[in-house]
Design a protein around this motif. Structure first.
Motif, PDB file in Angstrom:
ATOM      1  N   PRO A 175       6.601   0.659  -1.973  1.00  0.00           N
ATOM      2  CA  PRO A 175       6.149   1.951  -1.441  1.00  0.00           C
ATOM      3  C   PRO A 175       5.155   2.642  -2.383  1.00  0.00           C
ATOM      4  O   PRO A 175       4.219   3.293  -1.938  1.00  0.00           O
ATOM      5  CB  PRO A 175       7.447   2.744  -1.299  1.00  0.00           C
ATOM      6  CG  PRO A 175       8.491   1.690  -1.044  1.00  0.00           C
ATOM      7  CD  PRO A 175       8.064   0.526  -1.917  1.00  0.00           C
ATOM      8  N   ALA A 176       5.336   2.482  -3.685  1.00  0.00           N
ATOM      9  CA  ALA A 176       4.412   3.091  -4.651  1.00  0.00           C
ATOM     10  C   ALA A 176       3.018   2.473  -4.530  1.00  0.00           C
ATOM     11  O   ALA A 176       2.006   3.173  -4.639  1.00  0.00           O
ATOM     12  CB  ALA A 176       4.948   2.931  -6.072  1.00  0.00           C
ATOM     13  N   ASP A 177       2.963   1.158  -4.298  1.00  0.00           N
ATOM     14  CA  ASP A 177       1.669   0.488  -4.099  1.00  0.00           C
ATOM     15  C   ASP A 177       0.945   1.075  -2.888  1.00  0.00           C
ATOM     16  O   ASP A 177      -0.245   1.387  -2.947  1.00  0.00           O
ATOM     17  CB  ASP A 177       1.851  -1.020  -3.877  1.00  0.00           C
ATOM     18  CG  ASP A 177       2.381  -1.756  -5.101  1.00  0.00           C
ATOM     19  OD1 ASP A 177       2.049  -1.371  -6.231  1.00  0.00           O
ATOM     20  OD2 ASP A 177       3.129  -2.736  -4.898  1.00  0.00           O
ATOM     21  N   TRP A 178       1.672   1.217  -1.791  1.00  0.00           N
ATOM     22  CA  TRP A 178       1.066   1.736  -0.561  1.00  0.00           C
ATOM     23  C   TRP A 178       0.682   3.203  -0.710  1.00  0.00           C
ATOM     24  O   TRP A 178      -0.339   3.648  -0.178  1.00  0.00           O
ATOM     25  CB  TRP A 178       1.998   1.535   0.634  1.00  0.00           C
ATOM     26  CG  TRP A 178       2.097   0.093   1.018  1.00  0.00           C
ATOM     27  CD1 TRP A 178       3.228  -0.675   1.003  1.00  0.00           C
ATOM     28  CD2 TRP A 178       1.040  -0.770   1.462  1.00  0.00           C
ATOM     29  NE1 TRP A 178       2.932  -1.957   1.401  1.00  0.00           N
ATOM     30  CE2 TRP A 178       1.597  -2.044   1.694  1.00  0.00           C
ATOM     31  CE3 TRP A 178      -0.319  -0.599   1.675  1.00  0.00           C
ATOM     32  CZ2 TRP A 178       0.847  -3.134   2.132  1.00  0.00           C
ATOM     33  CZ3 TRP A 178      -1.075  -1.681   2.116  1.00  0.00           C
ATOM     34  CH2 TRP A 178      -0.485  -2.935   2.342  1.00  0.00           C
ATOM     35  N   ARG A 231     -11.174  -5.431   1.427  1.00  0.00           N
ATOM     36  CA  ARG A 231     -10.953  -6.419   0.364  1.00  0.00           C
ATOM     37  C   ARG A 231     -10.806  -5.709  -0.982  1.00  0.00           C
ATOM     38  O   ARG A 231      -9.946  -6.050  -1.789  1.00  0.00           O
ATOM     39  CB  ARG A 231     -12.100  -7.429   0.333  1.00  0.00           C
ATOM     40  CG  ARG A 231     -11.898  -8.537  -0.665  1.00  0.00           C
ATOM     41  CD  ARG A 231     -12.972  -9.641  -0.644  1.00  0.00           C
ATOM     42  NE  ARG A 231     -14.299  -9.200  -0.329  1.00  0.00           N
ATOM     43  CZ  ARG A 231     -14.913  -9.375   0.859  1.00  0.00           C
ATOM     44  NH1 ARG A 231     -14.300 -10.007   1.833  1.00  0.00           N
ATOM     45  NH2 ARG A 231     -16.140  -8.946   1.068  1.00  0.00           N
ATOM     46  N   GLU A 232     -11.633  -4.692  -1.222  1.00  0.00           N
ATOM     47  CA  GLU A 232     -11.558  -3.945  -2.475  1.00  0.00           C
ATOM     48  C   GLU A 232     -10.215  -3.232  -2.617  1.00  0.00           C
ATOM     49  O   GLU A 232      -9.611  -3.239  -3.685  1.00  0.00           O
ATOM     50  CB  GLU A 232     -12.705  -2.929  -2.529  1.00  0.00           C
ATOM     51  CG  GLU A 232     -12.797  -2.177  -3.836  1.00  0.00           C
ATOM     52  CD  GLU A 232     -13.985  -1.231  -3.855  1.00  0.00           C
ATOM     53  OE1 GLU A 232     -13.820  -0.129  -4.403  1.00  0.00           O
ATOM     54  OE2 GLU A 232     -15.049  -1.581  -3.324  1.00  0.00           O
ATOM     55  N   VAL A 233      -9.741  -2.632  -1.538  1.00  0.00           N
ATOM     56  CA  VAL A 233      -8.443  -1.949  -1.573  1.00  0.00           C
ATOM     57  C   VAL A 233      -7.324  -2.962  -1.830  1.00  0.00           C
ATOM     58  O   VAL A 233      -6.449  -2.739  -2.667  1.00  0.00           O
ATOM     59  CB  VAL A 233      -8.188  -1.179  -0.264  1.00  0.00           C
ATOM     60  CG1 VAL A 233      -6.762  -0.673  -0.196  1.00  0.00           C
ATOM     61  CG2 VAL A 233      -9.178  -0.023  -0.116  1.00  0.00           C
ATOM     62  N   LEU A 234      -7.365  -4.078  -1.112  1.00  0.00           N
ATOM     63  CA  LEU A 234      -6.307  -5.082  -1.255  1.00  0.00           C
ATOM     64  C   LEU A 234      -6.321  -5.757  -2.620  1.00  0.00           C
ATOM     65  O   LEU A 234      -5.295  -6.282  -3.062  1.00  0.00           O
ATOM     66  CB  LEU A 234      -6.425  -6.135  -0.150  1.00  0.00           C
ATOM     67  CG  LEU A 234      -6.033  -5.668   1.252  1.00  0.00           C
ATOM     68  CD1 LEU A 234      -6.281  -6.776   2.277  1.00  0.00           C
ATOM     69  CD2 LEU A 234      -4.591  -5.212   1.301  1.00  0.00           C
ATOM     70  N   ALA A 235      -7.452  -5.728  -3.288  1.00  0.00           N
ATOM     71  CA  ALA A 235      -7.526  -6.348  -4.620  1.00  0.00           C
ATOM     72  C   ALA A 235      -6.570  -5.680  -5.595  1.00  0.00           C
ATOM     73  O   ALA A 235      -6.151  -6.298  -6.576  1.00  0.00           O
ATOM     74  CB  ALA A 235      -8.962  -6.281  -5.145  1.00  0.00           C
ATOM     75  N   GLY A 236      -6.207  -4.436  -5.317  1.00  0.00           N
ATOM     76  CA  GLY A 236      -5.270  -3.732  -6.188  1.00  0.00           C
ATOM     77  C   GLY A 236      -3.814  -4.039  -5.917  1.00  0.00           C
ATOM     78  O   GLY A 236      -2.941  -3.572  -6.643  1.00  0.00           O
ATOM     79  N   LEU A 237      -3.542  -4.804  -4.871  1.00  0.00           N
ATOM     80  CA  LEU A 237      -2.150  -5.153  -4.555  1.00  0.00           C
ATOM     81  C   LEU A 237      -1.745  -6.427  -5.280  1.00  0.00           C
ATOM     82  O   LEU A 237      -2.569  -7.298  -5.539  1.00  0.00           O
ATOM     83  CB  LEU A 237      -1.986  -5.372  -3.051  1.00  0.00           C
ATOM     84  CG  LEU A 237      -2.007  -4.131  -2.174  1.00  0.00           C
ATOM     85  CD1 LEU A 237      -1.886  -4.534  -0.712  1.00  0.00           C
ATOM     86  CD2 LEU A 237      -0.894  -3.171  -2.547  1.00  0.00           C
ATOM     87  N   PRO A 238      -0.463  -6.553  -5.558  1.00  0.00           N
ATOM     88  CA  PRO A 238       0.015  -7.773  -6.216  1.00  0.00           C
ATOM     89  C   PRO A 238      -0.059  -8.969  -5.268  1.00  0.00           C
ATOM     90  O   PRO A 238       0.188  -8.840  -4.076  1.00  0.00           O
ATOM     91  CB  PRO A 238       1.474  -7.445  -6.550  1.00  0.00           C
ATOM     92  CG  PRO A 238       1.848  -6.404  -5.551  1.00  0.00           C
ATOM     93  CD  PRO A 238       0.609  -5.612  -5.271  1.00  0.00           C
ATOM     94  N   ILE A 241       2.076 -10.656   5.812  1.00  0.00           N
ATOM     95  CA  ILE A 241       2.317  -9.926   7.068  1.00  0.00           C
ATOM     96  C   ILE A 241       1.870  -8.479   6.879  1.00  0.00           C
ATOM     97  O   ILE A 241       1.136  -7.930   7.704  1.00  0.00           O
ATOM     98  CB  ILE A 241       3.808  -9.984   7.481  1.00  0.00           C
ATOM     99  CG1 ILE A 241       4.223 -11.422   7.783  1.00  0.00           C
ATOM    100  CG2 ILE A 241       4.067  -9.063   8.678  1.00  0.00           C
ATOM    101  CD1 ILE A 241       5.730 -11.607   7.932  1.00  0.00           C
ATOM    102  N   ARG A 242       2.280  -7.871   5.786  1.00  0.00           N
ATOM    103  CA  ARG A 242       1.899  -6.480   5.517  1.00  0.00           C
ATOM    104  C   ARG A 242       0.411  -6.360   5.208  1.00  0.00           C
ATOM    105  O   ARG A 242      -0.245  -5.416   5.617  1.00  0.00           O
ATOM    106  CB  ARG A 242       2.731  -5.918   4.371  1.00  0.00           C
ATOM    107  CG  ARG A 242       4.151  -5.623   4.793  1.00  0.00           C
ATOM    108  CD  ARG A 242       4.898  -4.861   3.704  1.00  0.00           C
ATOM    109  NE  ARG A 242       6.256  -4.602   4.119  1.00  0.00           N
ATOM    110  CZ  ARG A 242       7.274  -5.415   3.885  1.00  0.00           C
ATOM    111  NH1 ARG A 242       7.084  -6.553   3.258  1.00  0.00           N
ATOM    112  NH2 ARG A 242       8.485  -5.104   4.289  1.00  0.00           N
ATOM    113  N   ARG A 243      -0.109  -7.325   4.471  1.00  0.00           N
ATOM    114  CA  ARG A 243      -1.548  -7.285   4.145  1.00  0.00           C
ATOM    115  C   ARG A 243      -2.380  -7.337   5.425  1.00  0.00           C
ATOM    116  O   ARG A 243      -3.325  -6.566   5.589  1.00  0.00           O
ATOM    117  CB  ARG A 243      -1.916  -8.433   3.212  1.00  0.00           C
ATOM    118  CG  ARG A 243      -1.324  -8.296   1.815  1.00  0.00           C
ATOM    119  CD  ARG A 243      -1.598  -9.529   0.963  1.00  0.00           C
ATOM    120  NE  ARG A 243      -2.979  -9.596   0.551  1.00  0.00           N
ATOM    121  CZ  ARG A 243      -3.459  -9.073  -0.571  1.00  0.00           C
ATOM    122  NH1 ARG A 243      -2.661  -8.420  -1.392  1.00  0.00           N
ATOM    123  NH2 ARG A 243      -4.731  -9.183  -0.879  1.00  0.00           N
TER     124      ARG A 243
END
Length: 151
Positions: A83-86, A69-76, A49-51
């Motif tokens: 909040p630190a991820d964002w 896609r490149e930015v989201l690749a860094g998310l778990p 949902i957040r992605r």
């Protein structure tokens, strides 16, 4: 439905406001990765949902799907981003947003001289490009994008 079963594509569509076809498209682009339940139905994590919300916002900022896609690749993949991820993502996007803001401000400030005048022969025109000199800077309306014409 227990959280361990994940969200159906319809539930994800209702939560995000996206059409099912858009969710499938974003899946095909590698922005989300559902799994299949024993009945073969797609199931999504609540983090999706957040992605997907981020995808919609990032597109409004002018990011392309490969950039997103490149930015989201860094998310778990297996947990909701913290909040630190964002914060890390927002810091990485700041330069892009600043550049976009500068471009929009420049376009706004030059709008009255660039739309519908039909001049294209006046040296002061930002679109005037004798002998295609702007091609040395790259594609697009280079002078409107901030490159200075050679004097």
């Amino acid at each position: 439905m227990p959280a361990s079963e994940g969200l159906s594509i319809g539930a994800l569509a209702r939560r995000t406001g996206l059409a099912v076809s858009a969710i499938r498209y974003y899946e095909a682009q590698g922005l989300i990765s559902p799994w299949r339940n024993p009945g073969g139905q797609r199931r999504y994590q609540r983090a999706d949902i957040r992605r997907l919300s981020f995808v919609m916002i990032a597109q409004q900022f002018g990011l392309t799907l490969p950039e997103i896609r490149e930015v989201l690749a860094g998310l778990p993949d297996n947990r909701t981003p913290t909040p630190a991820d964002w914060k890390k993502i927002s810091l990485s996007l700041r330069a892009h947003l600043d550049q976009r803001i500068d471009t929009l401000l420049r376009l706004r400030d030059n709008l009255d001289g660039c739309i519908g005048c039909g001049c294209l022969s006046l040296p002061k025109c930002a679109l005037y490009n004798p002998d295609d000199r702007a091609k040395a800077h790259g594609s697009g309306p280079r002078y409107l994008m901030g490159d200075a014409p050679e004097g």
